[in-house]
Motif scaffolding. Structure first.
Motif, PDB file in Angstrom:
ATOM      1  N   ILE A  27       1.564 -15.961  -2.777  1.00  0.00           N
ATOM      2  CA  ILE A  27       0.379 -15.431  -3.436  1.00  0.00           C
ATOM      3  C   ILE A  27       0.178 -14.010  -2.922  1.00  0.00           C
ATOM      4  O   ILE A  27      -0.230 -13.808  -1.771  1.00  0.00           O
ATOM      5  CB  ILE A  27      -0.883 -16.268  -3.074  1.00  0.00           C
ATOM      6  N   VAL A  28       0.514 -13.034  -3.764  1.00  0.00           N
ATOM      7  CA  VAL A  28       0.437 -11.632  -3.368  1.00  0.00           C
ATOM      8  C   VAL A  28      -0.987 -11.123  -3.581  1.00  0.00           C
ATOM      9  O   VAL A  28      -1.477 -11.113  -4.711  1.00  0.00           O
ATOM     10  CB  VAL A  28       1.435 -10.776  -4.179  1.00  0.00           C
ATOM     11  N   GLY A  29      -1.633 -10.694  -2.492  1.00  0.00           N
ATOM     12  CA  GLY A  29      -2.990 -10.161  -2.598  1.00  0.00           C
ATOM     13  C   GLY A  29      -3.013  -8.643  -2.517  1.00  0.00           C
ATOM     14  O   GLY A  29      -2.130  -8.032  -1.913  1.00  0.00           O
ATOM     15  N   SER A  30      -4.036  -8.067  -3.150  1.00  0.00           N
ATOM     16  CA  SER A  30      -4.231  -6.625  -3.063  1.00  0.00           C
ATOM     17  C   SER A  30      -5.718  -6.340  -3.262  1.00  0.00           C
ATOM     18  O   SER A  30      -6.447  -7.179  -3.793  1.00  0.00           O
ATOM     19  CB  SER A  30      -3.411  -5.907  -4.131  1.00  0.00           C
ATOM     20  N   CYS A  40       4.239  -8.198  -8.297  1.00  0.00           N
ATOM     21  CA  CYS A  40       4.911  -9.476  -8.565  1.00  0.00           C
ATOM     22  C   CYS A  40       5.950  -9.324  -9.670  1.00  0.00           C
ATOM     23  O   CYS A  40       7.050  -9.881  -9.581  1.00  0.00           O
ATOM     24  CB  CYS A  40       3.891 -10.552  -8.956  1.00  0.00           C
ATOM     25  N   GLU A  41       5.592  -8.554 -10.713  1.00  0.00           N
ATOM     26  CA  GLU A  41       6.560  -8.341 -11.799  1.00  0.00           C
ATOM     27  C   GLU A  41       7.809  -7.630 -11.274  1.00  0.00           C
ATOM     28  O   GLU A  41       8.936  -8.013 -11.589  1.00  0.00           O
ATOM     29  CB  GLU A  41       5.922  -7.514 -12.921  1.00  0.00           C
ATOM     30  N   ALA A  42       7.588  -6.589 -10.443  1.00  0.00           N
ATOM     31  CA  ALA A  42       8.722  -5.837  -9.883  1.00  0.00           C
ATOM     32  C   ALA A  42       9.594  -6.747  -9.016  1.00  0.00           C
ATOM     33  O   ALA A  42      10.827  -6.688  -9.078  1.00  0.00           O
ATOM     34  CB  ALA A  42       8.202  -4.652  -9.066  1.00  0.00           C
ATOM     35  N   VAL A  59      -2.842 -11.619  -7.087  1.00  0.00           N
ATOM     36  CA  VAL A  59      -4.287 -11.884  -7.089  1.00  0.00           C
ATOM     37  C   VAL A  59      -5.004 -10.876  -6.188  1.00  0.00           C
ATOM     38  O   VAL A  59      -4.395  -9.931  -5.680  1.00  0.00           O
ATOM     39  CB  VAL A  59      -4.574 -13.320  -6.581  1.00  0.00           C
ATOM     40  N   SER A  60      -6.285 -11.095  -5.932  1.00  0.00           N
ATOM     41  CA  SER A  60      -7.031 -10.272  -4.975  1.00  0.00           C
ATOM     42  C   SER A  60      -6.693 -10.718  -3.548  1.00  0.00           C
ATOM     43  O   SER A  60      -6.189 -11.816  -3.332  1.00  0.00           O
ATOM     44  CB  SER A  60      -8.530 -10.451  -5.208  1.00  0.00           C
ATOM     45  N   ASN A  61      -6.989  -9.857  -2.583  1.00  0.00           N
ATOM     46  CA  ASN A  61      -6.788 -10.247  -1.182  1.00  0.00           C
ATOM     47  C   ASN A  61      -7.563 -11.524  -0.858  1.00  0.00           C
ATOM     48  O   ASN A  61      -7.050 -12.414  -0.167  1.00  0.00           O
ATOM     49  CB  ASN A  61      -7.221  -9.118  -0.239  1.00  0.00           C
ATOM     50  N   GLN A  62      -8.804 -11.624  -1.370  1.00  0.00           N
ATOM     51  CA  GLN A  62      -9.601 -12.809  -1.054  1.00  0.00           C
ATOM     52  C   GLN A  62      -8.940 -14.072  -1.612  1.00  0.00           C
ATOM     53  O   GLN A  62      -8.918 -15.107  -0.933  1.00  0.00           O
ATOM     54  CB  GLN A  62     -11.025 -12.669  -1.613  1.00  0.00           C
ATOM     55  N   ARG A  63      -8.399 -13.976  -2.821  1.00  0.00           N
ATOM     56  CA  ARG A  63      -7.741 -15.180  -3.374  1.00  0.00           C
ATOM     57  C   ARG A  63      -6.442 -15.504  -2.631  1.00  0.00           C
ATOM     58  O   ARG A  63      -6.068 -16.673  -2.518  1.00  0.00           O
ATOM     59  CB  ARG A  63      -7.509 -15.030  -4.877  1.00  0.00           C
TER      60      ARG A  63
END
Lengths: 216, 216
Positions: A27-30, A40-42, A59-63
């Motif tokens: 789960i990539v957060g930003s 994620c696409e890259a 997703v967001s960092n929080q997610r």
């Protein structure tokens, strides 16, 4: 197992997403969810180019914290405290710190916070039920991203909880040719973090790139 | 070139005498000259057993300083300051510090003096014309002494003088399979010294013996 990456669109975060997503749900957060989706696409494209299936969501960092069983703080030291102040939900999570507090003059040096290490500072900022592990501290960002090259390094892991340490060591051993070593309790993480500025100095003064370490 | 070893009858000192005396004139120093003479005899015998010629003489610590072009301080950290207070004649010498300030609780940790490292403390105690180099910090004493086994490690060298650093790196590269790396100025030695308690922790918590390091 789900691994959330806070700062997953940064240099090390993206590299870790590339290396972990073939084995785990990543789960990539930003701070900006759209950037996480783009990363994620890259990553998917790069891995598809090598014929490697993966599991990634942006997703967001929080997610990334909320959804991860294990949460990696892939952020530069100076951003750690401000970022953690904006996030919650770390209760019962295993939190991996690959963070190294480093300063630079004519050479790189270890500049830990008053807690003694980035790992100890992070522990002091999280709820008591979160378990902090120092791991992946000494691997250059560039190496993470070169997925056509193996990562053939030793990885020292520090943690106060035996089960969490075992979980993190298994994750380490599932990445390329990395080999996990138990380096003691979290209080011993300063000696792991300070290897990174040493490696940067070795690179700088011997004209080497992306120097790593092996314990032999 | 003559290499004087202060504390040449200790564990690391004797091992260094064994490894250096086939290539250099080694002057083994001790608080008691008779112990130095005995150590030299034992080294000569061990090397003769392997058919290796050597150059060794046993003297007092002060004479090891006086006669050495390069002087190695092969003494435990806690003995460094008291020993240096009893010795003089370091003017214009290259002084190698393999010294690591380490403490132990349930794990080993780096416990540097106020100067920031053993190397910086040693520099502060010696005359200005002495040139201190940190080197050989991360090699286990047991490994030095097993002369039938190669030493296949990386050695980080810190020094503020380019010529002295070059001299010490050449000495390193002349010992077994050791490979010297320039790790920057003497102020960067803390990061070299602190690798040693990390290696001790890796050994302790992974049931390994005499762990060393390679930069790759």
């Amino acid at each position: 197992m789900k691994i959330g990456i806070v700062g997953g669109t940064g240099e090390i975060g993206e590299g870790m997403a590339l290396r972990l997503s073939p084995k785990y749900d990543v789960i990539v957060g930003s701070r900006e969810e759209t950037k996480a989706v783009t990363t994620c696409e890259a990553c998917r494209e790069a891995l598809a180019g090598q014929g490697i299936p993966c599991s990634l969501s942006g997703v967001s960092n929080q997610r990334a914290v909320d959804e991860g069983d294990v949460v990696v703080l892939a952020i530069p030291f100076k951003h750690v405290a401000p970022t953690l102040k904006t996030l919650g939900g770390f209760e019962d999570k295993i939190v991996i710190s690959p963070v190294n507090p480093i300063e630079r003059e004519t050479y790189f040096y270890y500049a830990p916070p008053p807690e003694g290490s980035a790992a100890m500072m992070i522990r002091s900022m999280l709820p008591e039920t979160a378990t902090v592990c120092a791991a992946f501290n000494n691997i250059a960002a560039n190496r993470w991203k070169k997925i056509d090259e193996e990562l053939d390094y030793s990885v020292a892991v520090c943690c106060d909880d035996a089960a969490a340490k075992q979980t993190v060591m298994e994750i380490v051993n599932n990445v390329s040719h990395l080999r996990a070593y138990d380096a003691g309790p979290l209080a011993a993480a300063s000696m792991v973090e300070s290897v990174t500025p040493l490696l940067l100095n070795i690179g700088r003064f011997n004209r080497m790139r992306d120097v790593g370490v092996r314990f032999v």
